[in-house]
Design a protein around this motif. Structure first.
Motif, short mmCIF file in Angstrom:
data_model
loop_
_atom_site.label_atom_id
_atom_site.label_comp_id
_atom_site.label_asym_id
_atom_site.label_seq_id
_atom_site.Cartn_x
_atom_site.Cartn_y
_atom_site.Cartn_z
N UNK A 162 10.29 -0.02 5.62
CA UNK A 162 11.37 -0.81 5.00
C UNK A 162 10.84 -1.55 3.78
N UNK A 163 9.69 -2.18 3.92
CA UNK A 163 9.10 -2.92 2.80
C UNK A 163 8.78 -1.99 1.64
N UNK A 164 8.21 -0.82 1.93
CA UNK A 164 7.86 0.11 0.86
C UNK A 164 9.10 0.66 0.16
N UNK A 165 10.17 0.89 0.91
CA UNK A 165 11.40 1.37 0.29
C UNK A 165 11.95 0.36 -0.71
N UNK A 166 11.94 -0.91 -0.32
CA UNK A 166 12.42 -1.97 -1.22
C UNK A 166 11.48 -2.14 -2.39
N UNK A 167 10.19 -2.14 -2.14
CA UNK A 167 9.21 -2.40 -3.19
C UNK A 167 9.17 -1.27 -4.22
N UNK A 168 9.68 -0.11 -3.86
CA UNK A 168 9.72 1.02 -4.80
C UNK A 168 11.12 1.26 -5.35
N UNK A 169 12.00 0.26 -5.19
CA UNK A 169 13.35 0.31 -5.76
C UNK A 169 14.15 1.52 -5.30
#
Length: 406
Positions: A162-169
């Motif tokens: 979830x964090x990586x999805x958000x952090x990569x827009x």
């Protein structure tokens, strides 16, 4: 440890835990009907006994809790589950939500590790567990073990999808229910997937809440139609694989020379709910909160070959102090590989420079390609303060050469 006699009566398979901060929740499903074969067998029986493994980490706890509640609902109200027990790690300083729920609902709970047995359960379910499941345990389940994973696999395999999805827009993510394989994370066959959009200003905490509800619903759907779902499983595509490694406080450090505005906003949306963005000033750790987000920074970055120069309005420099400079008067430009700004007086502005916008009441900090604005600042060991209080109480007290973050 609370006794669980039904877990220790047959030939044991021992599952050892390596991380004291994560635990196992066990949900057992007993029925008068019996399973007599595998998913592709003509003897498949709908009733099944089920074991659920969950995380107890705070930022994964919500997904685990909703998964447990879905199973508990099946146990209490739909008659799908005949008996329910839970196992988790007992932490010294906090009581995870999974454990609190079990105590509230009077669900029998034991501490990890426990003993499990071959064929004691028909199906296993894992939610944010964070451990490789030994092959001996997987083999103990005739139907295998399903994992409720927080991404659209094969994108974002790993601990922090979830964090990586958000952090990569990313503009969307979702829930994947997949088969567990031994020795490798998140590589098994896909049983079911469901999508969820990510808004330009969505933070990971908000998204996790939506994902938890979606995951619980998708898990219920799979369990209610287990035979068809298992028979329709598909292999993951070898293309589009990306990793979602764990994040830590180090991940949330702002690198003013390296991070551009788009990257800083993405890091803020992804990490602020877990590890607030931070930097240093005169050897002190400073956390930057309440970023002013901009929708245009969510869009793909447009590359430009123009050579531009950023200018601070000369009149503003003459008539206003740095405290009153309006960040909207700053025009961001690039000069070759050097990211900096100059004004008509030749003053150089470098990444990390700080100004205070009195009208908008924000602290503006220059990064690789422009300015980012924050409304709240926390110096380690002190209470949170507004941008104005931080500027007036600290930044304005030092000479201009030291009015920048490192």
């Amino acid at each position: 440890m609370t006794s669980m006699p039904h877990l220790v009566q047959k030939r044991p398979v021992i599952a050892a835990d390596k991380n004291p901060e994560e635990g196992l929740s066990c949900c057992m499903h007993n029925s008068d009907r019996r399973y007599t074969g595998k998913a592709n067998s003509g003897d498949f029986i709908e009733a099944h006994r089920l074991l659920l493994a969950c995380s107890t980490l705070s930022f994964k706890d919500e997904l685990s809790l909703w998964g447990l509640q879905a199973i508990h609902s099946a146990y209490c109200f739909r008659g799908v589950v005949g008996q329910l027990d839970v196992v988790s790690v007992k932490l010294k300083k906090i009581t995870p939500a999974v454990r609190k729920y079990c105590q509230q609902e009077k669900i029998p709970i034991s501490d990890w590790p426990v003993t499990v047995f071959p064929s004691q359960f028909h199906l296993g379910v894992v939610v944010s567990f964070g451990h490789l499941i030994p092959e001996s345990i997987i083999d103990a389940f005739p139907l295998g073990i399903l994992n409720v994973h927080g991404s659209l696999l094969p994108r974002w395999r790993g601990a922090a999808p979830v964090i990586q999805a958000v952090m990569n827009n990313d503009t969307e993510t979702g829930i994947t229910i997949m088969k567990i394989h031994p020795n490798r994370f998140d590589v098994g066959e896909i049983v079911s997937q469901s999508h969820i959009p990510i808004g330009w200003d969505t933070k990971s905490g908000q998204l996790t809440e939506g994902m938890a509800k979606l995951g619980a619903q998708e898990l219920s759907n799979v369990l209610n139609d287990l035979k068809n779902k298992l028979n329709q499983e598909i292999k993951q595509d070898s293309k589009g694989v990306s990793k979602a490694p764990k994040v830590s406080e180090a991940t949330s450090q702002i690198l003013w020379k390296k991070d551009d505005c788009r990257r800083i906003q993405a890091k803020y949306r992804a990490l602020d709910d877990h590890f607030p963005l931070w930097t240093t000033w005169l050897g002190k750790t400073v956390k930057l909160r309440n970023l002013v987000m901009k929708e245009e920074l969510f869009q793909p970055k447009i590359k430009s070959t123009e050579v531009n120069i950023a200018i601070i309005d000369d009149l503003a420099l003459k008539e206003e102090s740095a405290q009153q400079i309006n960040a909207e008067q700053l025009v961001n430009k690039d000069i070759g590989n050097e990211q900096h700004q100059t004004n008509f007086q030749g003053q150089k502005i470098i990444p990390g420079n700080i100004v205070y916008n009195k009208q908008r009441k924000v602290l503006s900090v220059y990064c690789k390609d422009g300015w980012v604005d924050f409304r709240m600042v926390i110096i380690k060991g002190k209470k949170p303060m507004t941008a104005g209080d931080f500027y007036n109480g600290f930044i304005s007290k030092v000479d201009k050469e030291r009015q920048h973050f490192n």
